[in-house]
Write a protein that holds these residues in place. Structure first.
Motif, PDB file in Angstrom:
ATOM      1  N   ILE A  18       0.848  -1.193   0.000  1.00 19.64           N
ATOM      2  CA  ILE A  18       0.000   0.000   0.000  1.00 19.64           C
ATOM      3  C   ILE A  18       0.883   1.241   0.000  1.00 19.64           C
ATOM      4  O   ILE A  18       0.651   2.197  -0.740  1.00 19.64           O
ATOM      5  N   ALA A  19       1.915   1.220   0.845  1.00 18.84           N
ATOM      6  CA  ALA A  19       2.821   2.366   0.954  1.00 18.84           C
ATOM      7  C   ALA A  19       3.577   2.617  -0.344  1.00 18.84           C
ATOM      8  O   ALA A  19       4.007   3.732  -0.612  1.00 18.84           O
ATOM      9  N   GLN A  20       3.727   1.582  -1.156  1.00 15.53           N
ATOM     10  CA  GLN A  20       4.395   1.719  -2.452  1.00 15.53           C
ATOM     11  C   GLN A  20       3.422   2.173  -3.538  1.00 15.53           C
ATOM     12  O   GLN A  20       3.805   2.330  -4.694  1.00 15.53           O
ATOM     13  N   ILE A  27      -1.986  -5.900  -5.547  1.00 12.47           N
ATOM     14  CA  ILE A  27      -1.550  -6.650  -4.367  1.00 12.47           C
ATOM     15  C   ILE A  27      -2.022  -8.093  -4.466  1.00 12.47           C
ATOM     16  O   ILE A  27      -1.269  -9.032  -4.209  1.00 12.47           O
ATOM     17  N   GLY A  28      -3.271  -8.271  -4.864  1.00 13.28           N
ATOM     18  CA  GLY A  28      -3.823  -9.615  -5.023  1.00 13.28           C
ATOM     19  C   GLY A  28      -3.044 -10.439  -6.035  1.00 13.28           C
ATOM     20  O   GLY A  28      -2.739 -11.611  -5.796  1.00 13.28           O
ATOM     21  N   LEU A  55      -4.061   6.222   2.810  1.00 13.85           N
ATOM     22  CA  LEU A  55      -2.994   7.221   2.873  1.00 13.85           C
ATOM     23  C   LEU A  55      -2.413   7.320   4.281  1.00 13.85           C
ATOM     24  O   LEU A  55      -1.195   7.315   4.459  1.00 13.85           O
ATOM     25  N   GLU A  56      -3.291   7.384   5.277  1.00 13.10           N
ATOM     26  CA  GLU A  56      -2.808   7.446   6.651  1.00 13.10           C
ATOM     27  C   GLU A  56      -2.018   6.188   7.009  1.00 13.10           C
ATOM     28  O   GLU A  56      -0.986   6.267   7.680  1.00 13.10           O
ATOM     29  N   ALA A  57      -2.483   5.032   6.561  1.00 17.02           N
ATOM     30  CA  ALA A  57      -1.769   3.778   6.821  1.00 17.02           C
ATOM     31  C   ALA A  57      -0.403   3.785   6.137  1.00 17.02           C
ATOM     32  O   ALA A  57       0.602   3.354   6.713  1.00 17.02           O
ATOM     33  N   ALA A  58      -0.362   4.292   4.907  1.00 15.72           N
ATOM     34  CA  ALA A  58       0.898   4.357   4.165  1.00 15.72           C
ATOM     35  C   ALA A  58       1.894   5.284   4.864  1.00 15.72           C
ATOM     36  O   ALA A  58       3.093   4.979   4.926  1.00 15.72           O
ATOM     37  N   LEU A  59       1.407   6.387   5.408  1.00 16.98           N
ATOM     38  CA  LEU A  59       2.287   7.310   6.127  1.00 16.98           C
ATOM     39  C   LEU A  59       2.883   6.650   7.365  1.00 16.98           C
ATOM     40  O   LEU A  59       4.066   6.816   7.662  1.00 16.98           O
ATOM     41  N   LYS A  66      10.553   2.934   7.767  1.00 23.16           N
ATOM     42  CA  LYS A  66      11.604   3.689   7.069  1.00 23.16           C
ATOM     43  C   LYS A  66      11.665   3.318   5.591  1.00 23.16           C
ATOM     44  O   LYS A  66      12.716   3.071   5.023  1.00 23.16           O
ATOM     45  N   LEU A  67      10.488   3.250   4.975  1.00 24.67           N
ATOM     46  CA  LEU A  67      10.405   2.900   3.555  1.00 24.67           C
ATOM     47  C   LEU A  67      10.812   4.089   2.701  1.00 24.67           C
ATOM     48  O   LEU A  67      10.497   5.233   3.013  1.00 24.67           O
ATOM     49  N   SER A  68      11.502   3.790   1.621  1.00 21.05           N
ATOM     50  CA  SER A  68      11.807   4.860   0.669  1.00 21.05           C
ATOM     51  C   SER A  68      10.583   5.101  -0.195  1.00 21.05           C
ATOM     52  O   SER A  68       9.802   4.192  -0.438  1.00 21.05           O
TER      53      SER A  68
END
Length: 69
Positions: A18-20, A27-28, A55-59, A66-68
Motif C-alpha cells: 500500500i505504501a508503495q 496486491i492480489g 494514505l494514513e496507513a501508508a504514512l 523507514k520505507l523509501s
C-alpha cells in the motif's frame, strides 16, 4: 514500530505494498489472493492502526518501516 506490532506478517507485507502505491488488484496478483481477500486485509489493517484511509496507513508504514518513497 509499536503500532505495527499488532499486525500479522501478511498484513505488514500488504501495508508495505500500500505504501508503495499498489492498489488491491495489484496486491492480489502479487500475493495470489483475490481482490476481495486483499480488501478484507486492508480493512483489518486500517482498524488495527486506527486510521481512516490507505494514505494514513501508508504514512505510518513509511515512518515506522523507514520505507523509501
Amino acid at each position: 514500530r509499536w503500532r505495527l506490532n499488532m499486525l500479522t506478517e501478511r498484513e505488514v507485507a500488504i501495508l508495505k505494498m500500500i505504501a508503495q502505491g499498489m492498489i488491491n488488484k495489484q496486491i492480489g496478483a502479487e500475493l495470489e489472493l483475490s481482490e476481495k481477500t486483499v480488501k478484507h486485509y486492508v480493512t483489518n489493517i486500517l482498524q488495527k492502526l486506527q486510521v481512516r484511509n490507505r494514505l494514513e496507513a501508508a504514512l505510518i508504514a513509511q515512518q515506522e518501516l523507514k520505507l523509501s518513497k
